[in-house]
Motif scaffolding. Structure first.
Motif, PDB file in Angstrom:
ATOM      1  N   ILE A 220     -57.969  42.899 -20.028  1.00 47.29           N
ATOM      2  CA  ILE A 220     -56.868  41.991 -19.715  1.00 47.29           C
ATOM      3  C   ILE A 220     -55.546  42.548 -20.249  1.00 47.29           C
ATOM      4  CG2 ILE A 220     -55.972  39.656 -20.109  1.00 47.29           C
ATOM      5  CD1 ILE A 220     -58.271  39.813 -18.129  1.00 47.29           C
ATOM      6  N   ALA A 221     -55.618  43.403 -21.273  1.00 48.36           N
ATOM      7  CA  ALA A 221     -54.394  44.003 -21.834  1.00 48.36           C
ATOM      8  C   ALA A 221     -53.628  44.782 -20.773  1.00 48.36           C
ATOM      9  CB  ALA A 221     -54.742  44.904 -23.011  1.00 48.36           C
ATOM     10  N   LYS A 222     -54.352  45.417 -19.834  1.00 54.77           N
ATOM     11  CA  LYS A 222     -53.672  46.156 -18.757  1.00 54.77           C
ATOM     12  C   LYS A 222     -52.900  45.208 -17.845  1.00 54.77           C
ATOM     13  CE  LYS A 222     -57.018  49.945 -18.585  1.00 54.77           C
ATOM     14  NZ  LYS A 222     -57.988  50.692 -17.727  1.00 54.77           N
ATOM     15  N   LEU A 223     -53.514  44.044 -17.571  1.00 54.60           N
ATOM     16  CA  LEU A 223     -52.826  43.067 -16.732  1.00 54.60           C
ATOM     17  C   LEU A 223     -51.608  42.498 -17.447  1.00 54.60           C
ATOM     18  CD1 LEU A 223     -55.887  41.087 -15.255  1.00 54.60           C
ATOM     19  CD2 LEU A 223     -54.738  43.110 -14.336  1.00 54.60           C
ATOM     20  N   ILE A 224     -51.752  42.321 -18.767  1.00 55.00           N
ATOM     21  CA  ILE A 224     -50.627  41.821 -19.559  1.00 55.00           C
ATOM     22  C   ILE A 224     -49.466  42.803 -19.507  1.00 55.00           C
ATOM     23  CG2 ILE A 224     -49.856  41.334 -21.920  1.00 55.00           C
ATOM     24  CD1 ILE A 224     -52.613  40.086 -22.415  1.00 55.00           C
ATOM     25  N   LYS A 225     -49.780  44.094 -19.618  1.00 50.32           N
ATOM     26  CA  LYS A 225     -48.713  45.111 -19.556  1.00 50.32           C
ATOM     27  C   LYS A 225     -47.984  45.047 -18.221  1.00 50.32           C
ATOM     28  CE  LYS A 225     -47.726  50.034 -20.028  1.00 50.32           C
ATOM     29  NZ  LYS A 225     -46.822  49.985 -18.858  1.00 50.32           N
ATOM     30  N   ARG A 226     -48.746  44.921 -17.120  1.00 51.49           N
ATOM     31  CA  ARG A 226     -48.107  44.838 -15.811  1.00 51.49           C
ATOM     32  C   ARG A 226     -47.249  43.584 -15.708  1.00 51.49           C
ATOM     33  NH1 ARG A 226     -52.999  46.597 -12.846  1.00 51.49           N
ATOM     34  NH2 ARG A 226     -53.175  44.477 -11.994  1.00 51.49           N
ATOM     35  N   ALA A 227     -47.753  42.474 -16.274  1.00 49.62           N
ATOM     36  CA  ALA A 227     -47.008  41.225 -16.233  1.00 49.62           C
ATOM     37  C   ALA A 227     -45.728  41.319 -17.064  1.00 49.62           C
ATOM     38  CB  ALA A 227     -47.878  40.078 -16.741  1.00 49.62           C
ATOM     39  N   ARG A 228     -45.802  41.995 -18.204  1.00 52.53           N
ATOM     40  CA  ARG A 228     -44.603  42.167 -19.048  1.00 52.53           C
ATOM     41  C   ARG A 228     -43.567  43.046 -18.351  1.00 52.53           C
ATOM     42  NH1 ARG A 228     -45.150  41.331 -24.828  1.00 52.53           N
ATOM     43  NH2 ARG A 228     -43.909  43.193 -25.230  1.00 52.53           N
ATOM     44  N   ASP A 229     -44.044  44.037 -17.598  1.00 53.22           N
ATOM     45  CA  ASP A 229     -43.117  44.940 -16.907  1.00 53.22           C
ATOM     46  C   ASP A 229     -42.352  44.255 -15.785  1.00 53.22           C
ATOM     47  OD1 ASP A 229     -43.770  47.051 -18.499  1.00 53.22           O
ATOM     48  OD2 ASP A 229     -45.186  47.975 -17.090  1.00 53.22           O
ATOM     49  N   LYS A 230     -42.854  43.115 -15.318  1.00 57.54           N
ATOM     50  CA  LYS A 230     -42.209  42.431 -14.197  1.00 57.54           C
ATOM     51  C   LYS A 230     -40.747  42.115 -14.507  1.00 57.54           C
ATOM     52  CE  LYS A 230     -42.213  38.132 -11.552  1.00 57.54           C
ATOM     53  NZ  LYS A 230     -42.870  36.852 -11.267  1.00 57.54           N
ATOM     54  N   ARG A 231     -40.476  41.682 -15.746  1.00 56.58           N
ATOM     55  CA  ARG A 231     -39.110  41.277 -16.094  1.00 56.58           C
ATOM     56  C   ARG A 231     -38.378  42.305 -16.953  1.00 56.58           C
ATOM     57  NH1 ARG A 231     -38.819  34.943 -16.043  1.00 56.58           N
ATOM     58  NH2 ARG A 231     -40.911  34.370 -15.344  1.00 56.58           N
ATOM     59  N   ARG A 232     -38.981  43.461 -17.106  1.00 61.26           N
ATOM     60  CA  ARG A 232     -38.344  44.483 -17.946  1.00 61.26           C
ATOM     61  C   ARG A 232     -36.934  44.809 -17.437  1.00 61.26           C
ATOM     62  NH1 ARG A 232     -40.455  48.720 -21.297  1.00 61.26           N
ATOM     63  NH2 ARG A 232     -42.571  48.164 -20.673  1.00 61.26           N
ATOM     64  N   TYR A 233     -35.970  44.772 -18.323  1.00 59.35           N
ATOM     65  CA  TYR A 233     -34.566  45.065 -18.042  1.00 59.35           C
ATOM     66  C   TYR A 233     -33.951  44.121 -17.010  1.00 59.35           C
ATOM     67  CZ  TYR A 233     -36.110  49.324 -20.358  1.00 59.35           C
ATOM     68  OH  TYR A 233     -36.667  50.218 -21.243  1.00 59.35           O
ATOM     69  N   ARG A 234     -34.490  42.925 -16.920  1.00 65.15           N
ATOM     70  CA  ARG A 234     -33.894  41.900 -16.062  1.00 65.15           C
ATOM     71  C   ARG A 234     -33.332  40.794 -16.955  1.00 65.15           C
ATOM     72  NH1 ARG A 234     -34.956  41.863 -10.623  1.00 65.15           N
ATOM     73  NH2 ARG A 234     -36.572  43.289  -9.866  1.00 65.15           N
ATOM     74  N   GLY A 235     -32.301  40.146 -16.477  1.00 64.18           N
ATOM     75  CA  GLY A 235     -31.691  39.070 -17.238  1.00 64.18           C
ATOM     76  C   GLY A 235     -32.657  37.922 -17.484  1.00 64.18           C
ATOM     77  N   SER A 236     -33.593  37.720 -16.556  1.00 64.74           N
ATOM     78  CA  SER A 236     -34.537  36.607 -16.714  1.00 64.74           C
ATOM     79  C   SER A 236     -35.479  36.802 -17.892  1.00 64.74           C
ATOM     80  CB  SER A 236     -35.359  36.422 -15.431  1.00 64.74           C
ATOM     81  OG  SER A 236     -36.096  37.598 -15.136  1.00 64.74           O
ATOM     82  N   SER A 237     -35.523  38.028 -18.440  1.00 65.71           N
ATOM     83  CA  SER A 237     -36.391  38.259 -19.606  1.00 65.71           C
ATOM     84  C   SER A 237     -35.894  37.496 -20.827  1.00 65.71           C
ATOM     85  CB  SER A 237     -36.481  39.754 -19.932  1.00 65.71           C
ATOM     86  OG  SER A 237     -35.225  40.251 -20.369  1.00 65.71           O
ATOM     87  N   ASP A 238     -34.611  37.084 -20.825  1.00 67.29           N
ATOM     88  CA  ASP A 238     -34.061  36.333 -21.948  1.00 67.29           C
ATOM     89  C   ASP A 238     -34.714  34.955 -22.096  1.00 67.29           C
ATOM     90  OD1 ASP A 238     -32.417  38.371 -22.604  1.00 67.29           O
ATOM     91  OD2 ASP A 238     -30.588  37.494 -21.756  1.00 67.29           O
ATOM     92  N   GLU A 239     -35.434  34.516 -21.058  1.00 68.36           N
ATOM     93  CA  GLU A 239     -36.057  33.195 -21.095  1.00 68.36           C
ATOM     94  C   GLU A 239     -37.359  33.179 -21.893  1.00 68.36           C
ATOM     95  OE1 GLU A 239     -36.614  32.303 -17.002  1.00 68.36           O
ATOM     96  OE2 GLU A 239     -34.460  32.257 -16.542  1.00 68.36           O
ATOM     97  N   PHE A 240     -37.795  34.362 -22.385  1.00 73.41           N
ATOM     98  CA  PHE A 240     -39.082  34.425 -23.069  1.00 73.41           C
ATOM     99  C   PHE A 240     -38.996  35.430 -24.223  1.00 73.41           C
ATOM    100  CE2 PHE A 240     -43.475  35.842 -23.638  1.00 73.41           C
ATOM    101  CZ  PHE A 240     -44.161  34.634 -23.644  1.00 73.41           C
ATOM    102  N   ASP A 241     -39.705  35.123 -25.302  1.00 77.63           N
ATOM    103  CA  ASP A 241     -39.711  36.005 -26.465  1.00 77.63           C
ATOM    104  C   ASP A 241     -40.844  37.022 -26.338  1.00 77.63           C
ATOM    105  OD1 ASP A 241     -39.628  37.269 -28.868  1.00 77.63           O
ATOM    106  OD2 ASP A 241     -40.024  35.493 -30.098  1.00 77.63           O
ATOM    107  N   TYR A 242     -40.488  38.253 -25.964  1.00 76.54           N
ATOM    108  CA  TYR A 242     -41.486  39.309 -25.775  1.00 76.54           C
ATOM    109  C   TYR A 242     -41.760  40.097 -27.065  1.00 76.54           C
ATOM    110  CZ  TYR A 242     -41.086  38.794 -20.678  1.00 76.54           C
ATOM    111  OH  TYR A 242     -41.108  38.312 -19.394  1.00 76.54           O
ATOM    112  N   LEU A 243     -41.012  39.813 -28.146  1.00 75.27           N
ATOM    113  CA  LEU A 243     -41.045  40.686 -29.318  1.00 75.27           C
ATOM    114  C   LEU A 243     -42.025  40.257 -30.396  1.00 75.27           C
ATOM    115  CD1 LEU A 243     -37.213  41.384 -29.717  1.00 75.27           C
ATOM    116  CD2 LEU A 243     -38.911  42.638 -28.370  1.00 75.27           C
TER     117      LEU A 243
END
Length: 458
Positions: A220-243
């Motif tokens: 599932i970690a691979k799917l999580i990585k793909r899901a995290r990449d969806k918003r990479r370097y997009r303004g909408s990433s500010d809506e979630f704490d990825y850190l």
């Protein structure tokens, strides 16, 4: 060892009739082995005796089922017999034979002219699948049923080959609908999980589910990585704490990466988390109750998605290699009684005064993976989707009612079927009244589920 008699031999398999399992005259299939073949004067024969001993073995994946088959065949009869093994390798002749068997008209032409005639009538080799029992009634059975009332040699009494193109297009439309309706279920489930990810006490259940899932299943970690990449370097990433957590990801983004078959795992983990909170929502409880339906839906969805004809499989009367064995022993030889819908459907047909035959009707549906999935698809829409996505449910009912309807309209009466707007019943009465036409059986199986919720879908 159990004993029996050879009932029938084909080129590649045979059927044993046995009384060894408490019921008389049960049929068990077996494979013809090379050791059973013998050459004589340039011809190949199957060498056998009527009486046999055998072992009963489990075989996996036979027509998408696990079945019992006879193995270690020992011929114990006093008289050896020989059946010639003839395999017709001429593809053109096989097409003629099949067309003739199911009472289709074709002109007497040489092979090249015949191929040109087929192409001129939009015939494709895959359409041979529709020339099968359940879709059509073979000429020999029609003769027995109709007697002198039908002149099958008359051209007007024969099917026209253009009907196969129409049926193929109907099959394609059915597959499109199956894909749309299974996607509707998948999307509704995911919408529901996103809706309940924040519990009443403000706890982020979604984050707990993801954390628990990746701990149990590292892939599932691979799917999580793909899901995290969806918003990479997009303004909408500010809506979630990825850190704060390397597996932190919006649940909705992760669910976009899931295949239909992985929904069962998601249901289980959500159910476990809410169980620990001792507050399982009613819809989640229903999803867990029907969790086994997901793998069945995958079977029908995959058949539709990969361009495999589904009408022949739906209607195949011999789909189950153990049909005779299980038909005689509904309670003892199969798992149909464990099916959630078993009691509901059995009681429905018992009210129609069908008695013990009700169990065998349910077993017929259960024994064919596509028919079982079709029943379950309709049940999910009425049992679950109706409560979580009302508009998707209403659209399903509207689309299904139209596609499964059989009222004739002026368009059909005046100019034949409209290939751009096909219903299941546009294939016509292909079984000529010997058995129920395919469109009627498929529709009635769906409506048998709808009737369980009568008055609740308008």
């Amino acid at each position: 060892m159990p004993r029996g008699r050879i009932l029938e031999l084909k080129n590649n398999y045979g059927i044993i009739d046995t009384d060894a399992y408490k019921v008389e005259h049960e049929w068990i299939p077996f494979r013809i082995e090379k050791s059973m073949l013998e050459e004589k004067e340039g011809k190949q024969y199957i060498k056998y005796t009527d009486e046999v001993e055998f072992s009963l073995s489990q075989s996996q994946g036979v027509r998408d089922r696990d079945i019992k088959e006879a193995t270690d065949i020992r011929f114990i009869g006093d008289e050896w017999k020989y059946q010639e093994r003839i395999i017709e390798n001429n593809a053109i002749q096989n097409i003629r034979k099949r067309l003739s068997e199911y009472n289709f008209y074709y002109p007497i032409l040489d092979d090249k002219e015949f191929v040109d005639w087929l192409e001129g009538n939009n015939f494709q080799p895959r359409m041979l699948e529709y020339l099968s029992p359940g879709i059509f009634t073979c000429k020999e059975i029609i003769k027995m049923q109709a007697g002198k009332h039908v002149d099958l040699d008359c051209i007007d009494a024969k099917f026209k080959i253009g009907l196969l193109f129409v049926i193929d297009r109907i099959d394609i439309e059915f597959r499109k609908n199956i894909l749309s309706w299974t996607t509707g279920i998948e999307n509704a489930y995911k919408t529901y999980f996103n809706r309940i990810r924040i519990a009443d006490d403000g706890h982020d259940v979604g984050a707990e589910v993801i954390s628990e899932w990746v701990a149990k299943k590292p892939k599932i970690a691979k799917l999580i990585k793909r899901a995290r990449d969806k918003r990479r370097y997009r303004g909408s990433s500010d809506e979630f704490d990825y850190l704060t957590d390397e597996n932190a990801v919006p649940l909705l983004d992760l669910m976009e990466q899931l295949e239909l078959n992985e929904l069962s795992e998601l249901i289980t983990i959500f159910y476990d988390v809410y169980s620990r909170k001792d507050s399982i929502p009613d819809i989640l409880h229903k999803m867990k109750e029907c969790i086994g339906f997901i793998s069945d839906l995958c079977a029908i969805r995959n058949a539709a998605a990969h361009g495999r004809s589904i009408l022949p499989t739906f209607m195949d009367p011999d789909y189950n290699g153990n049909w005779d064995l299980e038909f005689d022993n509904v309670e003892g030889r199969c798992s149909v009684e464990k099916w959630i819908l078993y009691d509901l459907l059995k009681k429905k047909w018992e009210r129609m005064e069908l008695g013990d035959y009700s169990k065998q009707i349910v077993n017929t549906l259960y024994g064919n993976p596509l028919r079982r999935a079709w029943i379950e698809l309709n049940y999910i829409y009425f049992y679950i989707i109706r409560e979580i996505e009302k508009m998707s449910f209403k659209l399903f009912v509207t689309e299904a009612e139209w596609f499964l309807s059989k009222e004739e309209d002026i368009r059909q009466q005046m100019s034949g079927v409209n290939l751009c707007s096909l219903r299941l019943s546009d294939m016509g009465n292909t079984t000529l009244g010997v058995t129920a036409p395919p469109y009627d059986e498929i529709a009635q199986e769906a409506f048998s589920v709808w009737e369980l919720f009568e008055g609740k879908y308008r």
